[in-house]
Design a protein around this motif. Structure first.
Motif, PDB file in Angstrom:
ATOM      1  N   PRO A  78     -18.426  -2.409  14.376  1.00 47.51           N
ATOM      2  CA  PRO A  78     -17.604  -3.620  14.432  1.00 47.51           C
ATOM      3  C   PRO A  78     -17.306  -4.091  13.016  1.00 47.51           C
ATOM      4  CG  PRO A  78     -19.860  -4.100  15.084  1.00 47.51           C
ATOM      5  CD  PRO A  78     -19.767  -2.613  14.947  1.00 47.51           C
ATOM      6  N   LEU A  79     -16.110  -4.597  12.789  1.00 52.11           N
ATOM      7  CA  LEU A  79     -15.729  -5.010  11.440  1.00 52.11           C
ATOM      8  C   LEU A  79     -16.417  -6.312  11.040  1.00 52.11           C
ATOM      9  CD1 LEU A  79     -13.876  -3.976   9.168  1.00 52.11           C
ATOM     10  CD2 LEU A  79     -12.085  -5.467  10.059  1.00 52.11           C
ATOM     11  N   ALA A 111     -12.679  -4.868   5.366  1.00 50.45           N
ATOM     12  CA  ALA A 111     -13.067  -3.462   5.245  1.00 50.45           C
ATOM     13  C   ALA A 111     -13.472  -3.141   3.808  1.00 50.45           C
ATOM     14  CB  ALA A 111     -11.919  -2.560   5.696  1.00 50.45           C
ATOM     15  N   ILE A 112     -12.698  -3.620   2.833  1.00 53.94           N
ATOM     16  CA  ILE A 112     -13.041  -3.402   1.427  1.00 53.94           C
ATOM     17  C   ILE A 112     -14.374  -4.067   1.110  1.00 53.94           C
ATOM     18  CG2 ILE A 112     -12.355  -3.900  -0.951  1.00 53.94           C
ATOM     19  CD1 ILE A 112      -9.406  -3.786   0.098  1.00 53.94           C
ATOM     20  N   GLN A 113     -14.527  -5.291   1.568  1.00 59.54           N
ATOM     21  CA  GLN A 113     -15.768  -6.039   1.348  1.00 59.54           C
ATOM     22  C   GLN A 113     -16.960  -5.289   1.951  1.00 59.54           C
ATOM     23  OE1 GLN A 113     -16.509  -9.496   3.940  1.00 59.54           O
ATOM     24  NE2 GLN A 113     -16.644 -10.749   2.084  1.00 59.54           N
ATOM     25  N   MET A 114     -16.787  -4.801   3.156  1.00 60.97           N
ATOM     26  CA  MET A 114     -17.862  -4.131   3.890  1.00 60.97           C
ATOM     27  C   MET A 114     -18.277  -2.831   3.200  1.00 60.97           C
ATOM     28  SD  MET A 114     -17.723  -3.323   7.941  1.00 60.97           S
ATOM     29  CE  MET A 114     -19.054  -2.547   8.855  1.00 60.97           C
ATOM     30  N   VAL A 115     -17.301  -2.040   2.786  1.00 57.90           N
ATOM     31  CA  VAL A 115     -17.616  -0.776   2.122  1.00 57.90           C
ATOM     32  C   VAL A 115     -18.260  -1.037   0.764  1.00 57.90           C
ATOM     33  CG1 VAL A 115     -16.654   1.352   1.165  1.00 57.90           C
ATOM     34  CG2 VAL A 115     -15.813   0.496   3.355  1.00 57.90           C
ATOM     35  N   ARG A 116     -17.730  -1.996   0.030  1.00 50.79           N
ATOM     36  CA  ARG A 116     -18.289  -2.280  -1.304  1.00 50.79           C
ATOM     37  C   ARG A 116     -19.720  -2.828  -1.208  1.00 50.79           C
ATOM     38  NH1 ARG A 116     -13.728  -3.924  -4.225  1.00 50.79           N
ATOM     39  NH2 ARG A 116     -13.656  -1.820  -5.075  1.00 50.79           N
ATOM     40  N   GLU A 117     -19.981  -3.694  -0.239  1.00 49.19           N
ATOM     41  CA  GLU A 117     -21.315  -4.273  -0.111  1.00 49.19           C
ATOM     42  C   GLU A 117     -22.335  -3.281   0.449  1.00 49.19           C
ATOM     43  OE1 GLU A 117     -20.882  -7.932   2.063  1.00 49.19           O
ATOM     44  OE2 GLU A 117     -19.899  -8.963   0.391  1.00 49.19           O
ATOM     45  N   ASN A 118     -21.844  -2.198   1.061  1.00 49.53           N
ATOM     46  CA  ASN A 118     -22.734  -1.164   1.592  1.00 49.53           C
ATOM     47  C   ASN A 118     -22.612   0.147   0.817  1.00 49.53           C
ATOM     48  OD1 ASN A 118     -24.031  -2.124   4.358  1.00 49.53           O
ATOM     49  ND2 ASN A 118     -21.938  -2.939   4.294  1.00 49.53           N
ATOM     50  N   ALA A 119     -22.110   0.052  -0.405  1.00 45.64           N
ATOM     51  CA  ALA A 119     -21.838   1.252  -1.199  1.00 45.64           C
ATOM     52  C   ALA A 119     -23.081   2.120  -1.369  1.00 45.64           C
ATOM     53  CB  ALA A 119     -21.260   0.852  -2.555  1.00 45.64           C
ATOM     54  N   ALA A 120     -24.211   1.513  -1.706  1.00 47.47           N
ATOM     55  CA  ALA A 120     -25.427   2.303  -1.914  1.00 47.47           C
ATOM     56  C   ALA A 120     -25.861   3.003  -0.625  1.00 47.47           C
ATOM     57  CB  ALA A 120     -26.545   1.401  -2.433  1.00 47.47           C
ATOM     58  N   LYS A 121     -25.760   2.304   0.476  1.00 44.97           N
ATOM     59  CA  LYS A 121     -26.152   2.859   1.774  1.00 44.97           C
ATOM     60  C   LYS A 121     -25.303   4.072   2.125  1.00 44.97           C
ATOM     61  CE  LYS A 121     -25.872   1.555   6.677  1.00 44.97           C
ATOM     62  NZ  LYS A 121     -25.545   0.429   7.609  1.00 44.97           N
ATOM     63  N   TRP A 122     -24.009   4.032   1.773  1.00 45.36           N
ATOM     64  CA  TRP A 122     -23.094   5.115   2.148  1.00 45.36           C
ATOM     65  C   TRP A 122     -22.834   6.096   1.005  1.00 45.36           C
ATOM     66  CZ3 TRP A 122     -19.849   0.735   4.662  1.00 45.36           C
ATOM     67  CH2 TRP A 122     -20.334   0.484   5.951  1.00 45.36           C
ATOM     68  N   ASN A 123     -23.647   6.010  -0.046  1.00 43.24           N
ATOM     69  CA  ASN A 123     -23.552   6.942  -1.168  1.00 43.24           C
ATOM     70  C   ASN A 123     -22.176   6.888  -1.821  1.00 43.24           C
ATOM     71  OD1 ASN A 123     -24.620   8.856  -2.920  1.00 43.24           O
ATOM     72  ND2 ASN A 123     -24.053  10.586  -1.628  1.00 43.24           N
ATOM     73  N   PHE A 170      -5.047  -9.396  -3.422  1.00 43.49           N
ATOM     74  CA  PHE A 170      -6.506  -9.470  -3.364  1.00 43.49           C
ATOM     75  C   PHE A 170      -7.070 -10.778  -3.914  1.00 43.49           C
ATOM     76  CE2 PHE A 170      -5.153  -6.995  -7.045  1.00 43.49           C
ATOM     77  CZ  PHE A 170      -5.771  -7.647  -8.100  1.00 43.49           C
ATOM     78  N   LYS A 171      -6.300 -11.487  -4.728  1.00 40.19           N
ATOM     79  CA  LYS A 171      -6.774 -12.786  -5.213  1.00 40.19           C
ATOM     80  C   LYS A 171      -6.571 -13.888  -4.170  1.00 40.19           C
ATOM     81  CE  LYS A 171      -6.416 -12.026 -10.185  1.00 40.19           C
ATOM     82  NZ  LYS A 171      -5.832 -12.508 -11.474  1.00 40.19           N
ATOM     83  N   ARG A 172      -5.750 -13.616  -3.187  1.00 44.55           N
ATOM     84  CA  ARG A 172      -5.528 -14.569  -2.084  1.00 44.55           C
ATOM     85  C   ARG A 172      -6.503 -14.218  -0.966  1.00 44.55           C
ATOM     86  NH1 ARG A 172      -1.518 -15.280   2.460  1.00 44.55           N
ATOM     87  NH2 ARG A 172      -0.870 -13.123   2.143  1.00 44.55           N
ATOM     88  N   GLU A 173      -7.714 -14.673  -1.084  1.00 45.99           N
ATOM     89  CA  GLU A 173      -8.738 -14.311  -0.120  1.00 45.99           C
ATOM     90  C   GLU A 173      -8.504 -15.035   1.200  1.00 45.99           C
ATOM     91  OE1 GLU A 173     -12.644 -14.843  -1.762  1.00 45.99           O
ATOM     92  OE2 GLU A 173     -12.292 -13.394  -3.380  1.00 45.99           O
ATOM     93  N   VAL A 174      -8.424 -14.248   2.281  1.00 45.64           N
ATOM     94  CA  VAL A 174      -8.173 -14.826   3.607  1.00 45.64           C
ATOM     95  C   VAL A 174      -9.366 -14.604   4.532  1.00 45.64           C
ATOM     96  CG1 VAL A 174      -5.648 -14.760   3.481  1.00 45.64           C
ATOM     97  CG2 VAL A 174      -6.883 -12.726   4.254  1.00 45.64           C
ATOM     98  N   ILE A 175     -10.510 -14.218   3.941  1.00 45.97           N
ATOM     99  CA  ILE A 175     -11.764 -14.104   4.679  1.00 45.97           C
ATOM    100  C   ILE A 175     -12.851 -14.862   3.925  1.00 45.97           C
ATOM    101  CG2 ILE A 175     -11.207 -11.874   5.740  1.00 45.97           C
ATOM    102  CD1 ILE A 175     -13.058 -10.590   3.570  1.00 45.97           C
ATOM    103  N   LYS A 197     -18.903 -13.300  -3.287  1.00 46.69           N
ATOM    104  CA  LYS A 197     -17.854 -13.143  -4.299  1.00 46.69           C
ATOM    105  C   LYS A 197     -17.590 -11.669  -4.616  1.00 46.69           C
ATOM    106  CE  LYS A 197     -17.633 -17.590  -4.581  1.00 46.69           C
ATOM    107  NZ  LYS A 197     -16.535 -18.306  -3.894  1.00 46.69           N
ATOM    108  N   THR A 198     -17.659 -10.852  -3.575  1.00 43.30           N
ATOM    109  CA  THR A 198     -17.385  -9.425  -3.711  1.00 43.30           C
ATOM    110  C   THR A 198     -15.916  -9.202  -4.060  1.00 43.30           C
ATOM    111  OG1 THR A 198     -19.103  -8.931  -2.089  1.00 43.30           O
ATOM    112  CG2 THR A 198     -17.452  -7.212  -2.484  1.00 43.30           C
ATOM    113  N   SER A 199     -15.657  -8.291  -4.971  1.00 40.09           N
ATOM    114  CA  SER A 199     -14.266  -7.985  -5.307  1.00 40.09           C
ATOM    115  C   SER A 199     -13.552  -7.386  -4.105  1.00 40.09           C
ATOM    116  CB  SER A 199     -14.215  -6.997  -6.474  1.00 40.09           C
ATOM    117  OG  SER A 199     -12.884  -6.542  -6.674  1.00 40.09           O
ATOM    118  N   LEU A 200     -12.411  -7.946  -3.770  1.00 42.23           N
ATOM    119  CA  LEU A 200     -11.598  -7.445  -2.659  1.00 42.23           C
ATOM    120  C   LEU A 200     -10.453  -6.563  -3.153  1.00 42.23           C
ATOM    121  CD1 LEU A 200     -11.420 -10.686  -0.466  1.00 42.23           C
ATOM    122  CD2 LEU A 200     -13.130  -8.849  -0.423  1.00 42.23           C
TER     123      LEU A 200
END
Length: 298
Positions: free
Chosen positions: A23-24, A132-144, A169-174, A179-182
């Motif tokens: 789930p996203l 999706a960008i936030q999720m992948v970046r915050e789980n980067a270590a987990k997903w190598n 990307f500077k217009r954050e809508v989530i 403060k993860t880079s989007l």
């Protein structure tokens, strides 16, 4: 013998990459109304997987083996005019190919704009792309994955969504408490819708996202060639000159990138039309090979 072959093929495939659908959002889906989930999926006679009426977004990960992983990742947005998702040949098939090449690939099943299911349908897809960008970046270590090697890719209207993520990307809508880079680190846009200008843009995508008679301000906001800055990610464009989604979409974006000194490369075909996915049957050029070489520069 037949079943032994199938078993070996499946075993080899599982060794090449692992696949997980997630789930996203962990909690309530933002900007959503309480409506039944009536999502449908079907495989058309031509073999194309179509998903419609998406209101519950997911992210499906295709992770390469640790031995082949490059540390790069790409989020894939299938096309479909913001009306449906061509989730096979513009999504899962592409992800499998990237995983074979050592790139962690994530297929985004994003919400399709729907005023009955969303408070503001114009930001629904962008919310999912940013998440999706936030999720992948915050789980980067987990997903190598290297957190500064996360790109986004889109086909057709999915290319519009990907280019929106890369220019808005500077217009954050989530919600973004960490403060993860989007900002995606690079973009791959395949026969993309870029502009909503009436002379060039794809009227169906525009209508589905921002309405039939949007104000000029909305047209300009979502004409992503007008949103390019020096911070826009490096971009690779793929387009055919006979595409009904006019190649001028890519030309406009390329010109804007060059004007802002953003690296841009492309594969432009003489023929091929629209919707061919990874393989343009009119050409021996395999644009995925070109993209793979281009990505190695980052």
């Amino acid at each position: 013998m037949k079943y032994l072959f199938l078993f070996c093929f499946c075993l080899m495939s599982s060794l090449l990459f692992s696949q997980t659908e997630m789930p996203l959002y962990e909690g309530p889906i933002p900007n959503s109304k309480d409506v039944p989930n009536v999502e449908t999926s079907e495989v058309r006679d031509d073999g194309i997987l179509i998903i419609s009426k998406v209101t519950v977004p997911t992210l499906t990960a295709y992770l390469p083996s640790k031995e082949t992983a490059t540390g790069k990742a790409i989020i894939i947005c299938p096309g479909g005019g913001y009306w449906l998702l061509a989730a096979g040949h513009e999504g899962h098939d592409v992800a499998k190919e990237f995983a074979k090449r050592g790139v962690a690939a994530f297929v985004l099943k994003y919400r399709l704009p729907n005023g009955l299911a969303m408070e503001d349908k114009s930001i629904g897809p962008l919310q999912d792309a940013q998440r999706a960008i936030q999720m992948v970046r915050e789980n980067a270590a987990k997903w190598n994955v290297k957190p500064d090697q996360i790109g986004i890719m889109g086909f057709s209207a999915g290319g519009h969504l990907a280019s929106t993520a890369g220019t808005h990307f500077k217009r954050e809508v989530i919600e973004n408490p960490k403060k993860t880079s989007l900002r995606p680190d690079f973009m791959v846009l395949v026969y993309p819708v870029i502009t909503f200008d009436k002379e060039v843009g794809h009227s169906g995508s525009s209508k589905n996202l921002i309405g039939e008679r949007p104000p000029q301000g909305m047209i300009d906001l979502y004409s992503n060639d007008k949103q390019v800055t020096a911070e826009t990610p490096p971009t690779y464009l793929v387009h055919a000159k006979d595409d009904p989604v006019k190649i001028e979409n890519s030309y406009l974006f390329e010109a804007a990138l060059k004007q802002n000194n953003v690296p841009v490369s492309h594969t432009y075909f003489e023929k091929g039309g629209h919707g061919y996915g990874m393989i343009n049957p009119t050409s021996e050029v395999r644009w995925m090979d070109d993209v793979e070489k281009w990505m190695k520069a980052f």
